[in-house]
Design a protein around this motif. Structure first.
Motif, PDB file in Angstrom:
ATOM      1  N   HIS A 189       9.668 -16.807   6.932  1.00 48.94           N
ATOM      2  CA  HIS A 189      10.837 -16.598   6.058  1.00 48.94           C
ATOM      3  C   HIS A 189      11.769 -17.775   6.280  1.00 48.94           C
ATOM      4  CE1 HIS A 189      14.806 -14.861   4.870  1.00 48.94           C
ATOM      5  NE2 HIS A 189      14.053 -14.344   3.908  1.00 48.94           N
ATOM      6  N   ARG A 190      11.978 -18.581   5.234  1.00 46.29           N
ATOM      7  CA  ARG A 190      12.761 -19.814   5.379  1.00 46.29           C
ATOM      8  C   ARG A 190      14.199 -19.628   4.881  1.00 46.29           C
ATOM      9  NH1 ARG A 190       9.391 -24.277   2.434  1.00 46.29           N
ATOM     10  NH2 ARG A 190       8.922 -22.577   0.988  1.00 46.29           N
ATOM     11  N   GLY A 191      15.024 -20.656   5.100  1.00 45.56           N
ATOM     12  CA  GLY A 191      16.387 -20.650   4.594  1.00 45.56           C
ATOM     13  C   GLY A 191      17.451 -20.401   5.646  1.00 45.56           C
ATOM     14  N   TRP A 192      17.116 -20.512   6.933  1.00 45.94           N
ATOM     15  CA  TRP A 192      18.045 -20.195   8.022  1.00 45.94           C
ATOM     16  C   TRP A 192      18.795 -21.417   8.541  1.00 45.94           C
ATOM     17  CZ3 TRP A 192      18.841 -15.155   9.790  1.00 45.94           C
ATOM     18  CH2 TRP A 192      17.956 -14.193   9.289  1.00 45.94           C
ATOM     19  N   ASP A 193      18.766 -22.507   7.826  1.00 45.18           N
ATOM     20  CA  ASP A 193      19.350 -23.769   8.295  1.00 45.18           C
ATOM     21  C   ASP A 193      20.766 -23.935   7.744  1.00 45.18           C
ATOM     22  OD1 ASP A 193      19.408 -26.228   9.600  1.00 45.18           O
ATOM     23  OD2 ASP A 193      18.510 -27.301   7.919  1.00 45.18           O
ATOM     24  N   GLN A 194      21.731 -23.242   8.336  1.00 48.86           N
ATOM     25  CA  GLN A 194      23.098 -23.228   7.800  1.00 48.86           C
ATOM     26  C   GLN A 194      23.973 -24.309   8.439  1.00 48.86           C
ATOM     27  OE1 GLN A 194      21.965 -19.755   8.642  1.00 48.86           O
ATOM     28  NE2 GLN A 194      21.272 -19.555   6.543  1.00 48.86           N
ATOM     29  N   HIS A 195      23.947 -25.495   7.862  1.00 46.95           N
ATOM     30  CA  HIS A 195      24.822 -26.588   8.326  1.00 46.95           C
ATOM     31  C   HIS A 195      26.221 -26.469   7.721  1.00 46.95           C
ATOM     32  CE1 HIS A 195      21.923 -29.104  10.521  1.00 46.95           C
ATOM     33  NE2 HIS A 195      21.035 -28.619   9.664  1.00 46.95           N
ATOM     34  N   GLY A 196      26.371 -25.675   6.696  1.00 46.49           N
ATOM     35  CA  GLY A 196      27.662 -25.454   6.059  1.00 46.49           C
ATOM     36  C   GLY A 196      27.692 -24.094   5.389  1.00 46.49           C
TER      37      GLY A 196
ATOM     38  N   LYS B 156       9.723 -14.745   0.393  1.00 53.71           N
ATOM     39  CA  LYS B 156      10.769 -15.451  -0.351  1.00 53.71           C
ATOM     40  C   LYS B 156      12.141 -15.096   0.199  1.00 53.71           C
ATOM     41  CE  LYS B 156       9.373 -13.556  -4.166  1.00 53.71           C
ATOM     42  NZ  LYS B 156       9.193 -13.160  -5.574  1.00 53.71           N
ATOM     43  N   HIS B 157      13.066 -16.072   0.147  1.00 55.59           N
ATOM     44  CA  HIS B 157      14.464 -15.800   0.488  1.00 55.59           C
ATOM     45  C   HIS B 157      15.216 -15.547  -0.817  1.00 55.59           C
ATOM     46  CE1 HIS B 157      15.670 -19.854  -0.887  1.00 55.59           C
ATOM     47  NE2 HIS B 157      14.494 -20.199  -0.424  1.00 55.59           N
ATOM     48  N   SER B 158      16.297 -14.782  -0.750  1.00 54.62           N
ATOM     49  CA  SER B 158      16.995 -14.366  -1.973  1.00 54.62           C
ATOM     50  C   SER B 158      18.166 -15.254  -2.349  1.00 54.62           C
ATOM     51  CB  SER B 158      17.507 -12.928  -1.798  1.00 54.62           C
ATOM     52  OG  SER B 158      18.429 -12.855  -0.729  1.00 54.62           O
ATOM     53  N   ASN B 159      18.605 -16.143  -1.448  1.00 50.57           N
ATOM     54  CA  ASN B 159      19.780 -16.975  -1.699  1.00 50.57           C
ATOM     55  C   ASN B 159      19.368 -18.307  -2.306  1.00 50.57           C
ATOM     56  OD1 ASN B 159      22.173 -18.358  -1.719  1.00 50.57           O
ATOM     57  ND2 ASN B 159      22.583 -18.185   0.470  1.00 50.57           N
ATOM     58  N   PRO B 160      19.696 -18.561  -3.577  1.00 53.23           N
ATOM     59  CA  PRO B 160      19.287 -19.824  -4.208  1.00 53.23           C
ATOM     60  C   PRO B 160      19.964 -21.045  -3.600  1.00 53.23           C
ATOM     61  CG  PRO B 160      20.774 -18.603  -5.645  1.00 53.23           C
ATOM     62  CD  PRO B 160      20.431 -17.682  -4.516  1.00 53.23           C
ATOM     63  N   ALA B 161      21.069 -20.845  -2.866  1.00 55.90           N
ATOM     64  CA  ALA B 161      21.784 -21.966  -2.253  1.00 55.90           C
ATOM     65  C   ALA B 161      21.315 -22.245  -0.830  1.00 55.90           C
ATOM     66  CB  ALA B 161      23.293 -21.689  -2.265  1.00 55.90           C
ATOM     67  N   ALA B 162      20.323 -21.508  -0.349  1.00 53.10           N
ATOM     68  CA  ALA B 162      19.874 -21.674   1.037  1.00 53.10           C
ATOM     69  C   ALA B 162      19.251 -23.046   1.243  1.00 53.10           C
ATOM     70  CB  ALA B 162      18.868 -20.583   1.383  1.00 53.10           C
ATOM     71  N   ASN B 163      19.472 -23.596   2.423  1.00 54.97           N
ATOM     72  CA  ASN B 163      18.866 -24.866   2.814  1.00 54.97           C
ATOM     73  C   ASN B 163      17.473 -24.560   3.363  1.00 54.97           C
ATOM     74  OD1 ASN B 163      18.479 -27.545   3.456  1.00 54.97           O
ATOM     75  ND2 ASN B 163      19.646 -27.465   5.353  1.00 54.97           N
ATOM     76  N   VAL B 164      16.449 -24.890   2.599  1.00 50.40           N
ATOM     77  CA  VAL B 164      15.084 -24.464   2.927  1.00 50.40           C
ATOM     78  C   VAL B 164      14.304 -25.616   3.547  1.00 50.40           C
ATOM     79  CG1 VAL B 164      12.927 -23.548   2.015  1.00 50.40           C
ATOM     80  CG2 VAL B 164      15.114 -22.794   1.046  1.00 50.40           C
TER      81      VAL B 164
ATOM     82  N   GLN C 229      28.965 -17.504   4.294  1.00 51.06           N
ATOM     83  CA  GLN C 229      28.563 -17.098   2.953  1.00 51.06           C
ATOM     84  C   GLN C 229      27.046 -16.907   2.839  1.00 51.06           C
ATOM     85  OE1 GLN C 229      30.935 -19.785   3.340  1.00 51.06           O
ATOM     86  NE2 GLN C 229      32.374 -18.078   3.204  1.00 51.06           N
ATOM     87  N   HIS C 230      26.265 -17.749   3.541  1.00 51.26           N
ATOM     88  CA  HIS C 230      24.816 -17.742   3.351  1.00 51.26           C
ATOM     89  C   HIS C 230      24.055 -16.897   4.366  1.00 51.26           C
ATOM     90  CE1 HIS C 230      25.554 -20.565   0.289  1.00 51.26           C
ATOM     91  NE2 HIS C 230      25.582 -21.662   1.024  1.00 51.26           N
ATOM     92  N   LEU C 231      24.527 -16.842   5.606  1.00 50.70           N
ATOM     93  CA  LEU C 231      23.780 -16.103   6.632  1.00 50.70           C
ATOM     94  C   LEU C 231      23.619 -14.619   6.310  1.00 50.70           C
ATOM     95  CD1 LEU C 231      22.306 -16.253   9.339  1.00 50.70           C
ATOM     96  CD2 LEU C 231      24.499 -15.838  10.480  1.00 50.70           C
ATOM     97  N   PRO C 232      24.638 -13.939   5.762  1.00 46.67           N
ATOM     98  CA  PRO C 232      24.433 -12.522   5.430  1.00 46.67           C
ATOM     99  C   PRO C 232      23.268 -12.280   4.484  1.00 46.67           C
ATOM    100  CG  PRO C 232      26.772 -13.021   5.426  1.00 46.67           C
ATOM    101  CD  PRO C 232      26.057 -14.339   5.562  1.00 46.67           C
ATOM    102  N   ASP C 233      23.046 -13.194   3.537  1.00 40.70           N
ATOM    103  CA  ASP C 233      21.911 -13.041   2.613  1.00 40.70           C
ATOM    104  C   ASP C 233      20.587 -13.134   3.370  1.00 40.70           C
ATOM    105  OD1 ASP C 233      23.525 -12.768   0.352  1.00 40.70           O
ATOM    106  OD2 ASP C 233      23.656 -14.932   0.071  1.00 40.70           O
ATOM    107  N   GLN C 234      20.506 -14.086   4.290  1.00 34.96           N
ATOM    108  CA  GLN C 234      19.278 -14.243   5.072  1.00 34.96           C
ATOM    109  C   GLN C 234      18.987 -12.993   5.897  1.00 34.96           C
ATOM    110  OE1 GLN C 234      18.131 -17.307   3.384  1.00 34.96           O
ATOM    111  NE2 GLN C 234      17.060 -17.143   5.333  1.00 34.96           N
TER     112      GLN C 234
ATOM    113  N   LEU D 162       7.304 -12.771  13.284  1.00 34.66           N
ATOM    114  CA  LEU D 162       8.246 -12.877  12.172  1.00 34.66           C
ATOM    115  C   LEU D 162       9.031 -14.160  12.374  1.00 34.66           C
ATOM    116  CD1 LEU D 162       9.420  -9.149  12.378  1.00 34.66           C
ATOM    117  CD2 LEU D 162       7.460 -10.089  11.120  1.00 34.66           C
ATOM    118  N   SER D 163       8.647 -15.204  11.643  1.00 32.58           N
ATOM    119  CA  SER D 163       9.116 -16.563  11.899  1.00 32.58           C
ATOM    120  C   SER D 163      10.290 -16.909  10.992  1.00 32.58           C
ATOM    121  CB  SER D 163       7.977 -17.559  11.669  1.00 32.58           C
ATOM    122  OG  SER D 163       6.819 -17.165  12.396  1.00 32.58           O
ATOM    123  N   MET D 164      11.469 -17.016  11.593  1.00 27.44           N
ATOM    124  CA  MET D 164      12.686 -17.327  10.844  1.00 27.44           C
ATOM    125  C   MET D 164      12.896 -18.841  10.841  1.00 27.44           C
ATOM    126  SD  MET D 164      13.563 -14.173  10.123  1.00 27.44           S
ATOM    127  CE  MET D 164      11.822 -13.673  10.205  1.00 27.44           C
ATOM    128  N   VAL D 165      12.296 -19.520   9.880  1.00 28.61           N
ATOM    129  CA  VAL D 165      12.269 -20.980   9.870  1.00 28.61           C
ATOM    130  C   VAL D 165      13.626 -21.542   9.434  1.00 28.61           C
ATOM    131  CG1 VAL D 165      11.177 -23.021   8.875  1.00 28.61           C
ATOM    132  CG2 VAL D 165       9.798 -21.008   9.434  1.00 28.61           C
TER     133      VAL D 165
END
Length: 484
Positions: A337-344, A197-205, A348-353, A61-64
């Protein structure tokens, strides 16, 4: 000047003496043996097994994008008293490698996690509030808090994580497993890739490519096969209008004869791979529609995996599909599963991931255990590196981001002969350095291979005059402390 016939003859002789039993001899033998003798239960072409395997199959399970370890599996609650402490001096003492995203910062304020942890299960492992479902199966998990890597940027880090090398063009982990173990189902590939797919449209993919599941210098038949969640699961799987199965079979038989003639003339192993791929595609026309039709799943499966499992392409749906693949004999499944790159805006974003994957991870482990498959199925969860304890950019209690940190990060493993309900390794007070039991990416690869019965030092493939290995030439060790 030599004729083309002379050249082809020379190539064939080279292929015969260099490849021996794995070249034309195998092709000739394959033409004489019944298909049943070459499929289910057949031994792999090469035997690199040195021990009795604990696992028959694996799912990664690759959390990219790299989940932040201090929010997920390596809590540091004592740091709340040091909120906004400037770590500039500390980082200079440690010789911190900075990315271009934080190199220009004048200060490096410490950012304690905004999330709570709770001890769960009989083992009392600290579980983040972001993983309420996964916490229910924490006694099945081995949490490794002491992972490290040399790569500090995503592309080389993912290549190291999934191919064993930061340089492109190497064979992927799944391809090595397919190469070493062979197939246990003639109607499905031994290595399958799913994209959730990730559910957060603001995620850094982060962008990824098939280099992470490609076969590199290994024969093409060992590459991962992608199953799509939209449209046909595999492109061109259906016959063209007016072409029935009998006609398709007749066409493939004719094409196989032409390819066999070319193989005998040239001795190119890619031709043999092409023949095998055509045959696999033909068999997948019948097996894949049944595989991807979830109507046979009982309602209890959807209750276990959650409502998202009814939606194609979600992580929950991919986890359910992964279980179906594993129980049908696929050796290795990889879910990206992408979108785990939270630089900011991490809070707000990590809970969605985490919400995307939490119930699916819990359900997969629970489902495998209920079916008696967890003991011989290895499950791996994690990203390509860790995150910094200091904030990138603006910092307040609910707004901060984290930069890349290769020196220490966390993953977990379950099943497949891994001890459950334990924590391996530890980091210092800032989660910056490993202070106990370091585990390099190469060690992780060696351990995965070991649990599947493969000696990482023996499994090799000669390419450009060198014996290539997944773990390369640098030291790599099996992490024996985590083995049941």
């Amino acid at each position: 000047m030599n004729s083309i016939e002379d050249y082809n003859a020379q190539v064939s002789r080279r292929q015969f003496f260099r490849k021996g039993g794995t070249g034309l001899g195998v092709a000739a033998l394959a033409s004489m043996l019944p298909r049943e003798a070459l499929s289910i239960g057949a031994e792999p072409e090469f035997d690199f097994r040195a021990i009795a395997p604990k696992a028959k199959r694996a799912i990664y399970l690759s959390m990219v994008g790299a989940p932040a370890q201090m929010e997920t599996w390596d809590p540091k609650p004592h740091l709340r008293s040091e909120f906004k402490k400037d770590l500039t001096g500390y980082l200079k003492e440690q010789g911190e490698r900075l990315t271009g995203m934080t190199a220009g910062q004048s200060t490096f304020p410490l950012a304690p996690s905004a999330f709570e942890f709770e001890k769960m299960g009989k083992s009392g492992i600290d579980v983040s509030e972001l993983f309420p479902y996964t916490g229910k199966v924490v006694d099945e998990l081995c949490v490794i808090r002491s992972m490290y890597t040399e790569a500090i940027n995503h592309e080389p880090a993912n290549q190291l994580c999934f191919t064993g090398n930061q340089v492109a063009g190497k064979a992927s982990l799944g391809s090595w497993l397919s190469y070493g173990l062979g197939s246990s189902n003639e109607n499905l590939p031994s290595f399958v890739v799913l994209h959730a797919k990730h559910s957060n449209p603001a995620a850094n993919v982060q962008a990824i490519s098939n280099r992470l599941w490609g076969s590199g210098y290994l024969p093409g038949k060992y590459a991962g096969v992608e199953l799509r969640s939209v449209g046909d699961p595999v492109l061109y799987l259906r016959d063209a209008p007016g072409i029935d199965r009998a006609t398709r079979r007749h066409m493939l038989d004719g094409l196989a004869k032409l390819n066999q003639e070319s193989l005998q003339l040239v001795g190119d192993p890619n031709i043999q791979t092409r023949i095998q791929q055509y045959e696999m595609a033909f068999r997948m026309q019948a097996s894949v529609p049944e595989l991807t039709d979830l109507s046979s799943e009982p309602e209890s499966s959807f209750e276990l995996y959650g409502e998202d499992s009814r939606k194609a392409g979600t992580f929950a749906s991919s986890a359910l599909m992964g279980r179906r693949l594993l129980e049908r004999g696929v050796r290795f499944v990889q879910i990206f599963h992408r979108g785990w790159d939270q630089h900011g805006s991490l809070p707000q974003h990590l809970p969605d991931q985490c919400r995307d994957v939490d119930q699916g991870c819990y359900a997969l482990i629970t489902d495998l255990k209920r079916r008696g498959m967890l003991d011989d199925t290895l499950v791996i969860w994690g990203g390509e590196f860790g995150r910094t304890i200091y904030s990138q950019g603006t910092l307040n209690e609910r707004t901060y981001g984290r930069d890349h940190h290769p020196r220490a990060f966390s993953i977990w493993m379950a099943g497949g002969g891994i001890k459950g309900g334990m924590v391996h390794g530890a980091t210092d007070d800032y989660g910056y350095n490993i202070i106990e039991k370091p585990v390099h990416i190469r060690d992780l690869h060696a351990t995965i291979l070991h649990q599947l019965g493969i000696d990482h030092e023996r499994m090799s493939y000669k390419y450009q005059g060198l014996d290539q290995r997944l773990t390369g030439v640098e030291p790599a060790k099996v992490v024996k402390d985590i083995l049941a």
